[in-house]
Design an enzyme around this catalytic site. Structure first.
Site, PDB file in Angstrom:
ATOM      1  N   SER A 144      -4.054  -2.702  -3.847  1.00 28.50           N
ATOM      2  CA  SER A 144      -5.323  -3.457  -3.896  1.00 28.50           C
ATOM      3  C   SER A 144      -6.101  -3.014  -5.180  1.00 28.50           C
ATOM      4  O   SER A 144      -5.977  -1.794  -5.662  1.00 28.50           O
ATOM      5  CB  SER A 144      -6.257  -3.252  -2.660  1.00 28.50           C
ATOM      6  OG  SER A 144      -7.540  -3.531  -2.913  1.00 28.50           O
ATOM      7  N   TYR A 157      -9.909   3.023   3.234  1.00 30.87           N
ATOM      8  CA  TYR A 157      -8.927   1.863   2.692  1.00 30.87           C
ATOM      9  C   TYR A 157      -8.473   2.274   1.406  1.00 30.87           C
ATOM     10  O   TYR A 157      -7.354   2.034   0.797  1.00 30.87           O
ATOM     11  CB  TYR A 157      -9.565   0.655   2.916  1.00 30.87           C
ATOM     12  CG  TYR A 157      -9.049  -0.718   2.121  1.00 30.87           C
ATOM     13  CD1 TYR A 157      -7.920  -1.058   3.042  1.00 30.87           C
ATOM     14  CD2 TYR A 157      -9.410  -1.238   1.163  1.00 30.87           C
ATOM     15  CE1 TYR A 157      -7.130  -2.255   2.691  1.00 30.87           C
ATOM     16  CE2 TYR A 157      -8.589  -2.345   0.683  1.00 30.87           C
ATOM     17  CZ  TYR A 157      -7.538  -3.005   1.309  1.00 30.87           C
ATOM     18  OH  TYR A 157      -6.964  -4.006   0.783  1.00 30.87           O
TER      19      TYR A 157
HETATM   20  N1  LIG Z   1      -7.145 -10.537   0.813  1.00 27.94           N
HETATM   21  C1  LIG Z   1      -7.634  -9.629   0.072  1.00 27.94           C
HETATM   22  O1  LIG Z   1      -8.551  -9.819  -0.531  1.00 27.94           O
HETATM   23  C2  LIG Z   1      -6.779  -8.416  -0.340  1.00 27.94           C
HETATM   24  C3  LIG Z   1      -6.989  -7.843  -1.641  1.00 27.94           C
HETATM   25  C4  LIG Z   1      -6.294  -6.829  -1.966  1.00 27.94           C
HETATM   26  C5  LIG Z   1      -5.264  -6.414  -1.262  1.00 27.94           C
HETATM   27  N2  LIG Z   1      -5.071  -6.949   0.122  1.00 27.94           N
HETATM   28  C6  LIG Z   1      -3.845  -6.413   0.783  1.00 27.94           C
HETATM   29  O2  LIG Z   1      -3.055  -7.506   1.106  1.00 27.94           O
HETATM   30  C7  LIG Z   1      -1.890  -7.362   2.299  1.00 27.94           C
HETATM   31  C8  LIG Z   1      -1.855  -8.606   3.005  1.00 27.94           C
HETATM   32  O3  LIG Z   1      -3.219  -8.848   3.363  1.00 27.94           O
HETATM   33  P1  LIG Z   1      -3.646 -10.616   3.635  1.00 27.94           P
HETATM   34  O4  LIG Z   1      -4.907 -10.567   2.520  1.00 27.94           O
HETATM   35  O5  LIG Z   1      -2.502 -11.442   3.155  1.00 27.94           O
HETATM   36  O6  LIG Z   1      -4.387 -10.576   4.820  1.00 27.94           O
HETATM   37  P2  LIG Z   1      -3.936 -11.311   6.303  1.00 27.94           P
HETATM   38  O7  LIG Z   1      -3.566 -12.704   6.050  1.00 27.94           O
HETATM   39  O8  LIG Z   1      -4.978 -10.726   7.239  1.00 27.94           O
HETATM   40  O9  LIG Z   1      -2.475 -10.553   6.655  1.00 27.94           O
HETATM   41  C9  LIG Z   1      -2.343  -9.339   7.051  1.00 27.94           C
HETATM   42  C10 LIG Z   1      -0.779  -9.273   7.587  1.00 27.94           C
HETATM   43  O10 LIG Z   1      -0.508  -7.936   7.893  1.00 27.94           O
HETATM   44  C11 LIG Z   1      -0.116  -7.934   9.382  1.00 27.94           C
HETATM   45  N3  LIG Z   1      -0.279  -6.565   9.861  1.00 27.94           N
HETATM   46  C12 LIG Z   1      -1.778  -6.059   9.970  1.00 27.94           C
HETATM   47  N4  LIG Z   1      -1.428  -4.840  10.446  1.00 27.94           N
HETATM   48  C13 LIG Z   1       0.048  -4.759  10.788  1.00 27.94           C
HETATM   49  C14 LIG Z   1       0.563  -3.577  11.347  1.00 27.94           C
HETATM   50  N5  LIG Z   1       0.081  -2.312  12.020  1.00 27.94           N
HETATM   51  N6  LIG Z   1       1.962  -3.696  11.546  1.00 27.94           N
HETATM   52  C15 LIG Z   1       2.539  -4.868  11.356  1.00 27.94           C
HETATM   53  N7  LIG Z   1       1.769  -5.952  10.653  1.00 27.94           N
HETATM   54  C16 LIG Z   1       0.695  -5.940  10.567  1.00 27.94           C
HETATM   55  C17 LIG Z   1      -0.922  -9.130  10.233  1.00 27.94           C
HETATM   56  O11 LIG Z   1      -0.250  -9.456  11.256  1.00 27.94           O
HETATM   57  P3  LIG Z   1      -0.887  -8.998  12.766  1.00 27.94           P
HETATM   58  O12 LIG Z   1      -2.151  -8.732  12.540  1.00 27.94           O
HETATM   59  O13 LIG Z   1      -0.285  -9.854  13.660  1.00 27.94           O
HETATM   60  O14 LIG Z   1       0.039  -7.830  12.588  1.00 27.94           O
HETATM   61  C18 LIG Z   1      -0.722 -10.177   8.776  1.00 27.94           C
HETATM   62  O15 LIG Z   1       0.749 -10.631   8.792  1.00 27.94           O
HETATM   63  C19 LIG Z   1      -2.793  -6.128   2.742  1.00 27.94           C
HETATM   64  O16 LIG Z   1      -2.066  -5.075   2.690  1.00 27.94           O
HETATM   65  C20 LIG Z   1      -4.257  -6.092   2.143  1.00 27.94           C
HETATM   66  O17 LIG Z   1      -4.677  -4.546   2.052  1.00 27.94           O
HETATM   67  C21 LIG Z   1      -5.641  -8.001   0.560  1.00 27.94           C
END
Ligand SMILES: NC(=O)c1ccc[n+]([C@@H]2O[C@H](COP(=O)([O-])OP(=O)(O)OC[C@H]3O[C@@H](n4cnc5c(N)ncnc54)[C@H](OP(=O)(O)O)[C@@H]3O)[C@@H](O)[C@H]2O)c1
Length: 243
Positions: A144, A157
């Site tokens: 991130s 985080y």
């Molecule tokens: N969106 C942003 O602004 C942003 C910015 C920078 C970085 N990121 C990073 O991008 C990554 C993906 O996030 P996203 O933005 O695509 O959000 P998202 O749509 O909420 O996706 C998160 C995914 O991770 C899964 N997950 C969460 N906890 C888990 C666990 N303990 N074991 C297995 N799966 C798990 C969730 O499914 P379940 O909950 O069903 O497990 C879901 O498939 C994350 O690492 C996040 O920190 C996001």
């Protein structure tokens, strides 16, 4: 089954992971989709399968070592090889430092950071075989922009994501000579469910899009064996205090 290329994507049931899994499938990878909640994961699986892609799904909590071992074994049993590993599952739980809760801290450490070395360890034999075959085995670790600049009220985080960036650097020193390249992705707000909490301040369409992350991973796949990109930072235009 035999497939030309194969991938594991964690956090594949929505957002960034689902978008990258689709791209990998469209580019001929058989993909194992990993996430916790079975119904949401099954829906993602059905969606991709309906698009004609070769996918399987394994419900697993990446914070649990036994689940990581099971997920990689299920991938190995079905597809027998691993060319792309995307460690993307993550959670962010905001809190001021005075209200730090150890349980919530541990969930973030286990999900965002501890899971990644476990996936490398379990996948190493398959990644080494792919690296020996084509010198372009790829591990993408979703960090991130909070892993490049510490964020108030998201301090744990941030710390986990700094850890992801550092661990990715270490993996390149340890494994890139074997044809196993690692890249940390460091985006600001991406228009996914995880960024819903901030959509009153920043419109979804002004955020980084999952298509931007997909484009970057596709670029990584197209690199020659002689090029490693250790990290990619994605910023939104205009700067400002919100990442
Ligand atoms: N969106 C942003 O602004 C942003 C910015 C920078 C970085 N990121 C990073 O991008 C990554 C993906 O996030 P996203 O933005 O695509 O959000 P998202 O749509 O909420 O996706 C998160 C995914 O991770 C899964 N997950 C969460 N906890 C888990 C666990 N303990 N074991 C297995 N799966 C798990 C969730 O499914 P379940 O909950 O069903 O497990 C879901 O498939 C994350 O690492 C996040 O920190 C996001």
């Amino acid at each position: 089954m035999d497939s030309a290329r194969a991938a594991i994507v964690t956090g594949a049931s929505s957002g960034i992971g689902l978008a990258v899994a689709r791209m990998l499938g469209e580019r001929g990878h058989a993909v194992t989709l990993v996430a916790r909640r079975p119904e949401k994961l099954e829906a993602a699986h059905e969606q991709l399968r309906g698009e004609g892609l070769e996918v399987q799904h394994v419900a697993a909590n990446v914070g649990h070592e036994a689940d990581v071992i099971h997920a990689v074994a299920a991938h190995r049993d079905r597809y027998g090889r691993l060319d792309v590993l995307m460690n993307n599952a993550g959670v962010g739980i905001g809190a001021p430092i005075g209200e730090l809760d150890a349980k919530r801290m541990d969930i973030q450490l286990a999900t965002n950071l501890r899971s990644i070395p476990l996936f490398y360890r379990e996948s190493l034999a398959m990644l080494t075989a792919a690296g020996a075959e084509h010198r372009n085995a790829l591990v993408v670790n979703t960090a991130s922009i909070a892993g490049k600049s510490g964020q108030a009220w998201l301090s744990i985080y941030s710390a986990t994501k700094f850890g992801v960036v550092g661990f990715t650097q270490a993996m390149n020193k340890e494994l890139s000579g074997l044809g196993i390249k690692s890249t940390a992705l460091c985006p600001g707000f991406v228009d996914t469910a995880m960024a819903d909490f901030v959509k009153r301040q920043i419109a979804a369409e002004e955020m980084i899009q999952t298509s931007d992350i997909v484009a970057a991973v596709a670029m990584l796949l197209s690199l020659s064996p002689g090029c490693v990109i250790p990290e990619i930072v994605f910023e939104r235009p205009g700067g400002g205090s919100l990442v």
